[in-house]
Design an enzyme around this catalytic site. Structure first.
Site, mmCIF file in Angstrom:
data_model
loop_
_atom_site.group_PDB
_atom_site.id
_atom_site.type_symbol
_atom_site.label_atom_id
_atom_site.label_comp_id
_atom_site.label_asym_id
_atom_site.label_seq_id
_atom_site.Cartn_x
_atom_site.Cartn_y
_atom_site.Cartn_z
ATOM 1 N N ASP A 10 31.750 31.155 -29.619
ATOM 2 C CA ASP A 10 32.777 31.961 -30.272
ATOM 3 C C ASP A 10 32.893 31.473 -31.714
ATOM 4 O O ASP A 10 32.777 30.267 -31.973
ATOM 5 C CB ASP A 10 34.126 31.800 -29.567
ATOM 6 C CG ASP A 10 34.158 32.413 -28.174
ATOM 7 O OD1 ASP A 10 33.238 33.188 -27.839
ATOM 8 O OD2 ASP A 10 35.098 32.113 -27.431
ATOM 9 N N ARG A 11 33.126 32.361 -32.636
ATOM 10 C CA ARG A 11 33.128 32.031 -34.056
ATOM 11 C C ARG A 11 33.961 30.786 -34.396
ATOM 12 O O ARG A 11 33.496 29.938 -35.138
ATOM 13 C CB ARG A 11 33.597 33.231 -34.886
ATOM 14 C CG ARG A 11 33.462 32.986 -36.365
ATOM 15 C CD ARG A 11 33.749 34.211 -37.181
ATOM 16 N NE ARG A 11 32.794 35.248 -36.849
ATOM 17 C CZ ARG A 11 33.075 36.542 -36.856
ATOM 18 N NH1 ARG A 11 34.278 36.939 -37.193
ATOM 19 N NH2 ARG A 11 32.172 37.430 -36.554
#
Length: 190
Positions: A10-11
């Protein structure tokens, strides 16, 4: 020259990532992921403390592509995917925040964040799933701490460990060195 990412984070998640130099190596590593030979372990700081010191958590998760969020659904919900992880509570600070080690059995989008949030234990700093109540604007306290897989050519077991930023909130609240010694870390959840 690095060519292909084998997996994703996830970013806002930090930590170790694997990239393949060739598309053939990427395909072999991707196959290991599907077969369950590719192990991922994470550290997370949760808001609150789990009631159980260790557990396996299973939910069915569904992604809403319009809002880029994931929610817990029922097994019969169309498009919902079975999601499983195991965790071990490593430490707690006044039952306000806790450090957990997580082993993913499946790798769904936002899985760790959603599975803990639905239990009232959001990941510290997670504005999307309710973990920003203690410190607005804090970084997400979710860290890809260890990856383990077979080398795509030699078949030797490769293990890579990455440490969270020990001087940053909320990581500095815990004695991470105690849990990040490779031998001890690896034995926590197998």
């Amino acid at each position: 020259c690095i060519r292909d990412s084998v997996h994703r984070l996830d970013r806002p998640t930090g930590g170790v990532m694997v990239f393949a130099k060739t598309s053939k190596a990427a395909a072999r590593l991707s196959a290991q992921m599907k077969e369950g030979d590719f192990e991922k372990k994470y550290l997370a700081v949760l808001v609150g403390t789990p009631k159980e010191s260790s557990a396996t958590v299973v939910n069915y998760l569904k992604k809403n592509s319009l809002t880029n969020t994931v929610y817990v659904a029922t097994e019969t919900t169309e498009g919902a995917k079975r999601s499983e992880l195991s965790y071990k509570l490593l430490d707690s600070v006044d039952d306000v925040i806790s450090l957990v080690k997580i082993k993913l059995e499946t790798g769904r989008s936002h899985q760790i964040r959603v599975q803990f949030s639905c239990r009232g234990l959001p990941v510290f700093g997670d504005a999307r799933y309710g973990g920003n109540t203690l410190m607005k604007g804090a970084n997400l306290a979710l860290w890809a701490a260890e990856l383990s897989f077979l080398h795509p050519v030699t078949k030797d077991r490769m293990v890579f460990v990455s440490y969270p930023p020990e001087d940053n909130e909320p990581w500095k609240k815990f004695n991470l060195e105690k849990y990040l010694d490779y031998g001890h870390f690896n034995s926590q959840i197998d």
